[in-house]
Design an enzyme around this catalytic site. Structure first.
Site, PDB file in Angstrom:
ATOM      1  CD  GLU A  81      53.977  23.536  36.382  1.00 36.65           C
ATOM      2  OE1 GLU A  81      53.969  23.605  37.437  1.00 36.65           O
ATOM      3  OE2 GLU A  81      54.807  23.527  35.509  1.00 36.65           O
ATOM      4  CD  GLU A 112      48.861  46.006  34.983  1.00 33.34           C
ATOM      5  OE1 GLU A 112      49.122  46.582  35.790  1.00 33.34           O
ATOM      6  OE2 GLU A 112      49.604  45.099  34.545  1.00 33.34           O
TER       7      GLU A 112
END
Length: 273
Positions: A81, A112
Site C-alpha cells: 500500500e 514457517e
C-alpha cells in the site's frame, strides 16, 4: 515454555457455541478494546524503531518485513500500500511471507518452520546494512522470522520486530522489539484477531510516520499518491483546488498536464509568483 505465552492462553470466555449472535459480537468488541491500550503502552518502542527506519531510509535504504501466516500477510499488505499511497517505488518497502506469494491465499506446509528460508528470501532482494528488517510474529516464536532477523543482524542490518508476547525469543534477537500484549484471544490461540489487529495498527504507525518524515505528505494530504482510478483523480483535483484556490476546470487541466498533484500545485504556485 510455549504454553505460557499470552497468545496461547485460554480465552476468558467459554461455551462460545452457546452464545447468541449479539453476545458473540459484544464480547469480541470488548476484547478488541484492549488493542489501542497495548499500542499506547508500546509507543516508546515504536518510536525507537521508526527513528531507526527513517535514519536508514532518508539515506536511500529500504524497509523489509518478514512473517508467516497472518503476520506475513499483514507485512505484505502494508508494503503493497505504500506505492499507491505515497508514490514511492515498490522496491522501497518490501513484504516477504514464508512460502512465497502463494501463501497469501493458501497456507504452505512447514514454510514457517524453516530457520534458513527467510535469509534466502531476503538475499533475492540483495538486502544490505543500508536497510532495516522488521520481523512480524504474534507468538514471537516463529522459526522463519527468528532465523531471518538473527542472520540479518549478523550481517550488520538493523532489526526490529512486532510481537504480542513479552520477552519472546524473537524480541531477544532484534535491536528494536515492539511488544503488543493484548492478552488471550476470544477464540483461544486465534491470533488473526486481537493480535492481528494490533500488528496492523503498529504497521500503519511505522510506515505512515516514516513516509511523513520522508516528505511524502504535505499538510495532511497524500500529494504523491498514484492516480490509479477515478476516485483518486477526483480527490487529486480537489487537493489542487484547495491548495491553489483555482476552479475545478483549471485544477483538472493542471493535473492532466503534470500527472502529479505535487507538481501541479508547485508549478501553479511558482508561476503565480
Amino acid at each position: 515454555m510455549e504454553h505460557k505465552l499470552t497468545t496461547e492462553q485460554a480465552s476468558d470466555y467459554n461455551d462460545l457455541e452457546k452464545m447468541d449472535t449479539c453476545e458473540l459480537l459484544l464480547n469480541m468488541n470488548t476484547e478488541d478494546k484492549t488493542v489501542p491500550k497495548a499500542l499506547e503502552k508500546a509507543i516508546p518502542q515504536i518510536q525507537k524503531l521508526v527513528d531507526a527506519v527513517y535514519s536508514k531510509m532518508k539515506d536511500g535504504g529500504r524497509l523489509f518485513y518478514i512473517g508467516a501466516g497472518t503476520s506475513g500477510r499483514l507485512g505484505v499488505l502494508d508494503a503493497s500500500e505504500c506505492p499507491p499511497t505515497y508514490g514511492v517505488p515498490d522496491t522501497l518497502v518490501i513484504g516477504i511471507i514464508a512460502g512465497g506469494d502463494g501463501a497469501l491465499r493458501k497456507a504452505v506446509e512447514n514454510a514457517e518452520d524453516n530457520t534458513e528460508l527467510a535469509w534466502e528470501d531476503l538475499k533475492k532482494h540483495n538486502i544490505t546494512s543500508d536497510d532495516v528488517l522488521i520481523g512480524i510474529a504474534a507468538s514471537g516464536t516463529t522459526p522463519y522470522v527468528i532465523g531471518g532477523v538473527k542472520t540479518a543482524r549478523q550481517h550488520g542490518i538493523i532489526t526490529g520486530c512486532i510481537t504480542c508476547n513479552e520477552k519472546s525469543p524473537l524480541a531477544l534477537e532484534v535491536d528494536h522489539p515492539i511488544e503488543l500484549v493484548v492478552g488471550p484471544e476470544f477464540v483461544t490461540g486465534s491470533t488473526r484477531m486481537k493480535a492481528g489487529t494490533a500488528q496492523k495498527l503498529a504497521l500503519n504507525m511505522i510506515s505512515t510516520t516514516v513516509m511523513i518524515k520522508l516528505g511524502r505528505v504535505r499538510g495532511n494530504k497524500m500529494v504523491d499518491m498514484q492516480l490509479s482510478n477515478k476516485k483518486l483523480v477526483t480527490r487529486g483535483v480537489q487537493m489542487i483546488m484547495n491548495e491553489t484556490h483555482v476552479d475545478e476546470t483549471t485544477a483538472k487541466a493542471l493535473l492532466n498536464e503534470h500527472k502529479s498533484i505535487r507538481k501541479a500545485i508547485d508549478t501553479y504556485n511558482s508561476n503565480k509568483k
